[in-house]
Design an enzyme around this catalytic site. Structure first.
Site, PDB file in Angstrom:
ATOM      1  N   ARG A 146     -16.480  36.126  -7.461  1.00  0.00           N
ATOM      2  CA  ARG A 146     -17.511  35.550  -8.318  1.00  0.00           C
ATOM      3  C   ARG A 146     -18.857  35.571  -7.600  1.00  0.00           C
ATOM      4  O   ARG A 146     -18.914  35.622  -6.369  1.00  0.00           O
ATOM      5  CB  ARG A 146     -17.159  34.104  -8.675  1.00  0.00           C
ATOM      6  CG  ARG A 146     -15.818  33.940  -9.393  1.00  0.00           C
ATOM      7  CD  ARG A 146     -15.509  32.468  -9.631  1.00  0.00           C
ATOM      8  NE  ARG A 146     -14.254  32.277 -10.364  1.00  0.00           N
ATOM      9  CZ  ARG A 146     -13.073  32.107  -9.791  1.00  0.00           C
ATOM     10  NH1 ARG A 146     -12.964  32.100  -8.456  1.00  0.00           N
ATOM     11  NH2 ARG A 146     -11.978  31.938 -10.526  1.00  0.00           N
ATOM     12  N   LYS A 170     -13.007  28.264  -6.486  1.00  0.00           N
ATOM     13  CA  LYS A 170     -13.192  27.007  -7.191  1.00  0.00           C
ATOM     14  C   LYS A 170     -12.356  25.904  -6.555  1.00  0.00           C
ATOM     15  O   LYS A 170     -11.244  26.129  -6.105  1.00  0.00           O
ATOM     16  CB  LYS A 170     -12.817  27.173  -8.673  1.00  0.00           C
ATOM     17  CG  LYS A 170     -13.809  28.035  -9.455  1.00  0.00           C
ATOM     18  CD  LYS A 170     -13.445  28.065 -10.926  1.00  0.00           C
ATOM     19  CE  LYS A 170     -14.500  28.829 -11.733  1.00  0.00           C
ATOM     20  NZ  LYS A 170     -14.191  28.854 -13.173  1.00  0.00           N
ATOM     21  N   HIS A 240     -20.699  39.372 -13.343  1.00  0.00           N
ATOM     22  CA  HIS A 240     -19.411  39.118 -13.987  1.00  0.00           C
ATOM     23  C   HIS A 240     -18.817  40.393 -14.587  1.00  0.00           C
ATOM     24  O   HIS A 240     -17.596  40.558 -14.623  1.00  0.00           O
ATOM     25  CB  HIS A 240     -19.538  38.060 -15.080  1.00  0.00           C
ATOM     26  CG  HIS A 240     -18.217  37.662 -15.665  1.00  0.00           C
ATOM     27  ND1 HIS A 240     -17.302  36.894 -14.968  1.00  0.00           N
ATOM     28  CD2 HIS A 240     -17.624  37.973 -16.858  1.00  0.00           C
ATOM     29  CE1 HIS A 240     -16.213  36.739 -15.709  1.00  0.00           C
ATOM     30  NE2 HIS A 240     -16.386  37.376 -16.856  1.00  0.00           N
ATOM     31  N   ARG A 243     -17.012  42.016 -11.872  1.00  0.00           N
ATOM     32  CA  ARG A 243     -15.719  41.337 -11.659  1.00  0.00           C
ATOM     33  C   ARG A 243     -14.726  41.818 -12.707  1.00  0.00           C
ATOM     34  O   ARG A 243     -13.557  42.083 -12.406  1.00  0.00           O
ATOM     35  CB  ARG A 243     -15.930  39.820 -11.754  1.00  0.00           C
ATOM     36  CG  ARG A 243     -14.679  38.955 -11.636  1.00  0.00           C
ATOM     37  CD  ARG A 243     -15.094  37.488 -11.557  1.00  0.00           C
ATOM     38  NE  ARG A 243     -14.033  36.547 -11.805  1.00  0.00           N
ATOM     39  CZ  ARG A 243     -13.166  36.102 -10.895  1.00  0.00           C
ATOM     40  NH1 ARG A 243     -13.234  36.570  -9.656  1.00  0.00           N
ATOM     41  NH2 ARG A 243     -12.241  35.224 -11.195  1.00  0.00           N
ATOM     42  N   HIS A 266      -7.573  33.112  -9.911  1.00  0.00           N
ATOM     43  CA  HIS A 266      -7.297  32.375 -11.141  1.00  0.00           C
ATOM     44  C   HIS A 266      -6.161  31.374 -10.928  1.00  0.00           C
ATOM     45  O   HIS A 266      -5.223  31.644 -10.176  1.00  0.00           O
ATOM     46  CB  HIS A 266      -6.906  33.331 -12.268  1.00  0.00           C
ATOM     47  CG  HIS A 266      -8.060  34.049 -12.870  1.00  0.00           C
ATOM     48  ND1 HIS A 266      -7.928  35.235 -13.574  1.00  0.00           N
ATOM     49  CD2 HIS A 266      -9.396  33.757 -12.891  1.00  0.00           C
ATOM     50  CE1 HIS A 266      -9.129  35.626 -13.989  1.00  0.00           C
ATOM     51  NE2 HIS A 266     -10.021  34.758 -13.582  1.00  0.00           N
ATOM     52  N   TYR A 275      -8.540  40.191 -19.193  1.00  0.00           N
ATOM     53  CA  TYR A 275      -8.986  41.476 -18.678  1.00  0.00           C
ATOM     54  C   TYR A 275      -8.090  42.633 -19.112  1.00  0.00           C
ATOM     55  O   TYR A 275      -8.367  43.774 -18.803  1.00  0.00           O
ATOM     56  CB  TYR A 275      -9.029  41.438 -17.147  1.00  0.00           C
ATOM     57  CG  TYR A 275     -10.021  40.444 -16.597  1.00  0.00           C
ATOM     58  CD1 TYR A 275     -11.386  40.692 -16.639  1.00  0.00           C
ATOM     59  CD2 TYR A 275      -9.595  39.252 -16.033  1.00  0.00           C
ATOM     60  CE1 TYR A 275     -12.301  39.789 -16.148  1.00  0.00           C
ATOM     61  CE2 TYR A 275     -10.504  38.335 -15.528  1.00  0.00           C
ATOM     62  CZ  TYR A 275     -11.853  38.606 -15.585  1.00  0.00           C
ATOM     63  OH  TYR A 275     -12.751  37.709 -15.100  1.00  0.00           O
TER      64      TYR A 275
END
Length: 296
Positions: A146, A170, A240, A243, A266, A275
């Site tokens: 990211r 994250k 993005h 990505r 994720h 995706y």
């Protein structure tokens, strides 16, 4: 309960990024301004669902997309859940709320040809900035990280001896991504230019501005947009999309969905499955060529 207390909770306890916390608090503050303008109340914790519905209607009238409205309501819902947790309220006014319908957003990745054009033709590495920009694009495409993760990378996160990159994702979750050969070459070249900068202030950070300061997200976006706007006809040229290209190209080449999930950082497969849509053509081709019932 102040919005600042909620902000501290997200930042310190939930470990959300500063960018995410800012987005949450901005949504709540905007709702608070609406309440005052409509002479309802200046205390968000005392609102009812009718007042929230009036805000939604006002947002629709401003031609704000359903997707953006849902995000704003999600911020508000998180705030109410926090107030429930701290016993400031006894009932969440959004408990029965249903999100607005949104069309499925299809994000088209860059093609392999477009990536090669940018990496091998568009960027001419002649100085620190062009070496840095090439390495940034190479890194996005080789790792799928990211934008905020790239900005936060430190020199110490590159483990050349073991061929790994440590990424802080994250909620401060660490993951390791292989350092492929093309990335090593781009990294080494960038470091040579970086070492020759006259001034380096944020020396522990991997990516710097030409003034030796830590790079920032808006600059990263501008870099990607600049080069890919020249090589691609897509309306959106952002980090993005890179990505997305990383994930799609891996899946097209037969990578396992779980592996791509881990590389992207994720929490669930559901996030990774978005995706897969652009891989359907390749999937059909493999299925057609490989299934025993379709062999002649």
């Amino acid at each position: 309960m102040s919005i600042q207390a909620f902000s501290d909770y997200l930042l310190l306890e939930k470990k959300y990024s500063e960018h995410t916390v800012l987005a949450y608090t901005r949504d709540i503050e905007n709702f608070q301004k609406f309440l005052v303008q409509q002479q309802y109340t200046n205390d968000v914790s005392k609102v009812n669902y009718f007042e929230i519905r009036q805000w939604i209607i006002a947002l629709v009238d401003q031609n704000i997309t359903n997707r953006s409205i849902n995000r704003k309501i999600s911020s508000l819902n998180s705030y109410f859940k926090f107030l429930l947790k701290t016993e400031e309220i006894k009932l969440n006014p959004l408990k029965q709320h249903k999100a607005l319908k949104v069309g499925k957003k299809v994000q088209l990745p860059f093609s392999e040809k477009e990536l090669l054009t940018v990496l091998e033709s568009t960027i001419k590495v002649v100085d620190f900035e062009t070496a840095r920009n090439h390495f940034i694009i190479e890194l996005f495409y080789a790792t799928g990280i990211r934008r905020i993760e790239l900005v936060k990378l430190k020199i110490s996160d590159i483990d050349r001896s073991n061929g790994l990159i440590k990424v802080l994702g994250k909620r401060n979750k660490e993951r390791y991504i292989p350092l492929i050969e093309s990335l090593r070459i781009s990294y080494n070249r960038y470091i040579e230019y970086r070492n020759n900068l006259p001034v380096v202030i944020d020396d522990e950070m991997l990516f710097l501005t030409k003034d030796g300061l830590k790079i920032y997200e808006k600059l990263v976006y501008r870099i990607i947009n600049k080069y890919f706007s020249e090589a691609s006809t897509k309306s959106k040229c952002s980090p993005h999309v890179l990505r997305h290209s990383f994930a799609t190209h891996l899946l097209n080449q037969g990578a396992d969905l779980n592996t791509v999930k881990e590389l992207l950082g994720h929490a669930s497969l559901a996030s990774t499955q978005v995706y897969t849509h652009s891989s359907i053509t390749d999937l059909k081709k493999v299925h057609s060529n490989s299934h025993p019932r379709n062999q002649k």
